[in-house]
Design a protein around this motif. Structure first.
Motif, PDB file in Angstrom:
ATOM      1  N   SER A 163      59.512 -47.057   3.731  1.00  0.00           N
ATOM      2  CA  SER A 163      59.794 -45.644   4.634  1.00  0.00           C
ATOM      3  C   SER A 163      59.915 -44.798   3.409  1.00  0.00           C
ATOM      4  N   LEU A 164      60.585 -45.051   2.588  1.00  0.00           N
ATOM      5  CA  LEU A 164      61.028 -43.971   1.522  1.00  0.00           C
ATOM      6  C   LEU A 164      59.909 -43.622   0.534  1.00  0.00           C
ATOM      7  N   LYS A 165      59.103 -44.559   0.299  1.00  0.00           N
ATOM      8  CA  LYS A 165      57.566 -44.143  -0.428  1.00  0.00           C
ATOM      9  C   LYS A 165      56.740 -43.149   0.681  1.00  0.00           C
ATOM     10  N   SER A 166      56.777 -43.551   1.960  1.00  0.00           N
ATOM     11  CA  SER A 166      55.864 -42.663   2.771  1.00  0.00           C
ATOM     12  C   SER A 166      56.425 -41.279   2.845  1.00  0.00           C
ATOM     13  N   VAL A 167      58.029 -41.124   2.754  1.00  0.00           N
ATOM     14  CA  VAL A 167      58.293 -39.819   2.703  1.00  0.00           C
ATOM     15  C   VAL A 167      57.879 -38.903   1.437  1.00  0.00           C
ATOM     16  N   TYR A 168      58.150 -39.709   0.389  1.00  0.00           N
ATOM     17  CA  TYR A 168      57.539 -39.026  -0.868  1.00  0.00           C
ATOM     18  C   TYR A 168      56.187 -38.734  -0.845  1.00  0.00           C
ATOM     19  N   VAL A 169      55.166 -39.692  -0.167  1.00  0.00           N
ATOM     20  CA  VAL A 169      53.895 -39.431  -0.235  1.00  0.00           C
ATOM     21  C   VAL A 169      53.568 -38.269   0.672  1.00  0.00           C
ATOM     22  N   LYS A 170      54.509 -38.012   1.833  1.00  0.00           N
ATOM     23  CA  LYS A 170      54.259 -36.920   2.637  1.00  0.00           C
ATOM     24  C   LYS A 170      54.741 -35.560   1.919  1.00  0.00           C
ATOM     25  N   LEU A 171      55.754 -35.664   1.069  1.00  0.00           N
ATOM     26  CA  LEU A 171      56.317 -34.428   0.539  1.00  0.00           C
ATOM     27  C   LEU A 171      55.286 -33.952  -0.599  1.00  0.00           C
ATOM     28  N   VAL A 172      54.582 -35.234  -1.358  1.00  0.00           N
ATOM     29  CA  VAL A 172      53.611 -34.560  -2.250  1.00  0.00           C
ATOM     30  C   VAL A 172      52.295 -34.123  -1.469  1.00  0.00           C
ATOM     31  N   LEU A 173      51.778 -34.581  -0.436  1.00  0.00           N
ATOM     32  CA  LEU A 173      50.809 -34.040   0.354  1.00  0.00           C
ATOM     33  C   LEU A 173      51.153 -32.789   1.070  1.00  0.00           C
ATOM     34  N   THR A 174      52.339 -32.588   1.263  1.00  0.00           N
ATOM     35  CA  THR A 174      52.748 -31.189   1.877  1.00  0.00           C
ATOM     36  C   THR A 174      52.462 -30.212   0.903  1.00  0.00           C
ATOM     37  N   THR A 175      52.814 -30.368  -0.390  1.00  0.00           N
ATOM     38  CA  THR A 175      52.737 -29.366  -1.492  1.00  0.00           C
ATOM     39  C   THR A 175      51.475 -29.296  -1.779  1.00  0.00           C
ATOM     40  N   PHE A 176      50.589 -30.298  -1.515  1.00  0.00           N
ATOM     41  CA  PHE A 176      49.010 -30.180  -1.891  1.00  0.00           C
ATOM     42  C   PHE A 176      48.459 -29.320  -0.701  1.00  0.00           C
ATOM     43  N   PHE A 177      49.100 -29.398   0.339  1.00  0.00           N
ATOM     44  CA  PHE A 177      48.726 -28.558   1.447  1.00  0.00           C
ATOM     45  C   PHE A 177      48.910 -27.051   1.178  1.00  0.00           C
ATOM     46  N   TRP A 178      50.047 -26.892   0.558  1.00  0.00           N
ATOM     47  CA  TRP A 178      50.672 -25.546   0.543  1.00  0.00           C
ATOM     48  C   TRP A 178      49.704 -24.987  -0.663  1.00  0.00           C
ATOM     49  N   GLY A 179      49.373 -25.597  -1.608  1.00  0.00           N
ATOM     50  CA  GLY A 179      48.451 -25.301  -2.816  1.00  0.00           C
ATOM     51  C   GLY A 179      47.285 -24.989  -2.362  1.00  0.00           C
ATOM     52  N   GLY A 180      46.743 -25.674  -1.155  1.00  0.00           N
ATOM     53  CA  GLY A 180      45.478 -25.195  -0.714  1.00  0.00           C
ATOM     54  C   GLY A 180      45.420 -24.222   0.029  1.00  0.00           C
ATOM     55  N   THR A 181      46.461 -23.652   0.607  1.00  0.00           N
ATOM     56  CA  THR A 181      46.604 -22.278   1.319  1.00  0.00           C
ATOM     57  C   THR A 181      46.127 -21.129   0.614  1.00  0.00           C
ATOM     58  N   PHE A 182      46.181 -21.149  -0.733  1.00  0.00           N
ATOM     59  CA  PHE A 182      45.683 -20.070  -1.722  1.00  0.00           C
ATOM     60  C   PHE A 182      44.322 -20.033  -1.765  1.00  0.00           C
ATOM     61  N   VAL A 183      43.714 -21.267  -1.898  1.00  0.00           N
ATOM     62  CA  VAL A 183      42.164 -21.373  -1.756  1.00  0.00           C
ATOM     63  C   VAL A 183      41.678 -21.027  -0.517  1.00  0.00           C
ATOM     64  N   ALA A 184      42.242 -21.598   0.684  1.00  0.00           N
ATOM     65  CA  ALA A 184      41.737 -21.159   1.983  1.00  0.00           C
ATOM     66  C   ALA A 184      41.889 -19.875   2.295  1.00  0.00           C
ATOM     67  N   ALA A 185      42.863 -19.050   1.722  1.00  0.00           N
ATOM     68  CA  ALA A 185      43.208 -17.833   2.074  1.00  0.00           C
ATOM     69  C   ALA A 185      41.944 -16.732   1.412  1.00  0.00           C
ATOM     70  N   ARG A 186      41.879 -17.506   0.047  1.00  0.00           N
ATOM     71  CA  ARG A 186      40.828 -16.748  -0.535  1.00  0.00           C
ATOM     72  C   ARG A 186      39.278 -16.650  -0.046  1.00  0.00           C
ATOM     73  N   LEU A 187      39.076 -17.970   0.635  1.00  0.00           N
ATOM     74  CA  LEU A 187      37.778 -18.005   1.353  1.00  0.00           C
ATOM     75  C   LEU A 187      37.645 -17.399   2.588  1.00  0.00           C
ATOM     76  N   ALA A 188      38.941 -17.281   3.159  1.00  0.00           N
ATOM     77  CA  ALA A 188      38.940 -16.629   4.613  1.00  0.00           C
ATOM     78  C   ALA A 188      38.972 -15.063   4.442  1.00  0.00           C
ATOM     79  N   VAL A 189      39.395 -14.520   3.416  1.00  0.00           N
ATOM     80  CA  VAL A 189      39.141 -13.044   3.152  1.00  0.00           C
ATOM     81  C   VAL A 189      37.811 -12.528   2.699  1.00  0.00           C
ATOM     82  N   LYS A 190      37.142 -13.654   2.379  1.00  0.00           N
ATOM     83  CA  LYS A 190      35.680 -12.933   1.926  1.00  0.00           C
ATOM     84  C   LYS A 190      34.917 -12.935   3.025  1.00  0.00           C
ATOM     85  N   GLU A 191      35.176 -13.494   4.159  1.00  0.00           N
ATOM     86  CA  GLU A 191      34.482 -13.527   5.477  1.00  0.00           C
ATOM     87  C   GLU A 191      34.998 -12.482   6.424  1.00  0.00           C
TER      88      GLU A 191
END
Length: 336
Positions: free
Chosen positions: A4-32
């Protein structure tokens, strides 16, 4: 380490991955589409989902939907929408229309430390030497990023406009987080963020209409790529990221979870390179390392300061209940 603790760490890493992806997604969105239209689309979806989740968790626990009591609580929740949703996303989307996702991720990486320092000043907590040094190192790193390592740029103030606009994002986030700490005395993190998204979307909509009236032309429309970017921002970067973040905070504490935030600029730059073809040049790399080092160093002092004043007190009431009903003392941020 338990499963269960491993899953918490995995989710935290994925969360920061998603947050990192917001910069790319926003960049794509404002192109359109223009910035306010993109931001309105994001939080119309995210706000609806967060309100629905808040209602679902309240019903699951047999409690009524959390409603602000009095004008003071309403004004506090509204201020979250102004600072963390409206103002933050105004500079976030506008800045990323004019600069790269990599630069944006590296500049905004100063968020946690600036929040800690301004919180200490505003709430009259002592600013430690470690925090001050960390802030100075991070500011040095940001200056390297926005100047591209050129002394001529610094001397002539010939900065990229998008980089300068992006500097407003950490300030908006710091104000939002300080106000969020006050809101968490009454509301759960989920409810506070849901109200922030709701009020933010209400403010963004007229701004988008005014933006369209000024720019003219046909009403903006997204391609399937643009809609994928908006859905990433709304669902993964906001809703899923929020829930998983507070599940992690509930299990391992705010200070330990905050360390994972240092992964955001790395994931942002990595995804920008893979999906947008952006190159991480040497000044960005050096500046980014300085930013992360400063945030890490300053956060060590923040963690020790929090540990010294924190009183372990498991609770089960609505004031301090986590997203899954697990009690925890939250001294961190309300994340949109």
């Amino acid at each position: 380490m338990t499963g269960s603790l491993k899953s918490v760490y995995v989710k935290l890493v994925l969360t920061t991955f998603f947050w990192g992806g917001t910069f790319v997604a926003a960049r794509l969105a404002v192109k359109e589409a223009p910035p306010f239209f993109a931001a309105t689309s994001r939080f119309s979806i995210a706000g609806t989902c967060l309100i629905a989740l808040t209602a679902w968790y309240a019903a699951k626990e047999g409690k009524p939907f959390p409603v602000p009591k009095g004008l003071r609580e309403l004004a506090l929740l509204f201020s979250l929408g102004v600072t963390g949703i409206f103002c933050y996303n105004a500079v976030f989307f506008t800045g990323l229309k004019l600069t790269t996702a990599t630069s944006g991720a590296l500049i905004v990486a100063i968020n946690p430390l600036l929040t800690a320092v301004l919180s200490a000043l505003w709430l009259r907590e002592r600013v430690t030497l470690t925090q001050a040094i960390g802030l100075l190192v991070s500011l040095l790193g940001v200056s390297v990023v926005i100047s591209k390592g050129s002394w001529a740029v610094l001397a002539g103030f010939a900065f990229n406009k998008g980089d300068i606009i992006m500097l407003g994002a950490p300030l908006c986030w710091a104000l939002y987080s300080i106000l969020g700490k006050k809101a968490l005395a009454t509301f759960t993190p989920l409810a506070a963020t849901a109200y922030a998204a709701l009020f933010g979307a209400m403010l963004l909509l007229p701004a988008a209409l005014l933006e369209h009236a000024v720019l003219g032309g046909p009403w903006p429309a997204f391609s399937w790529v643009g809609w994928l970017a908006i859905l990433q921002l709304a669902l993964l970067g906001t809703v899923v990221g929020f829930v998983w973040w507070y599940q992690g905070v509930g299990r391992i504490g705010a200070s330990r979870a905050a360390v994972f935030v240092n992964l955001v600029p790395f994931f942002g730059a990595m995804q920008a390179a893979l999906l947008l073809g952006e190159r991480v040049v040497l000044p960005q790399l050096c500046g980014g390392l300085l930013v992360v080092a400063g945030v890490y160093w300053g956060s060590r002092g923040t963690a020790r300061q929090q540990a010294a004043v924190a009183v372990p007190k498991p609770t089960s009431g609505p004031e301090r209940t986590g997203a899954e009903g697990e009690g925890f003392q939250e001294r961190g941020e309300v994340k949109p």
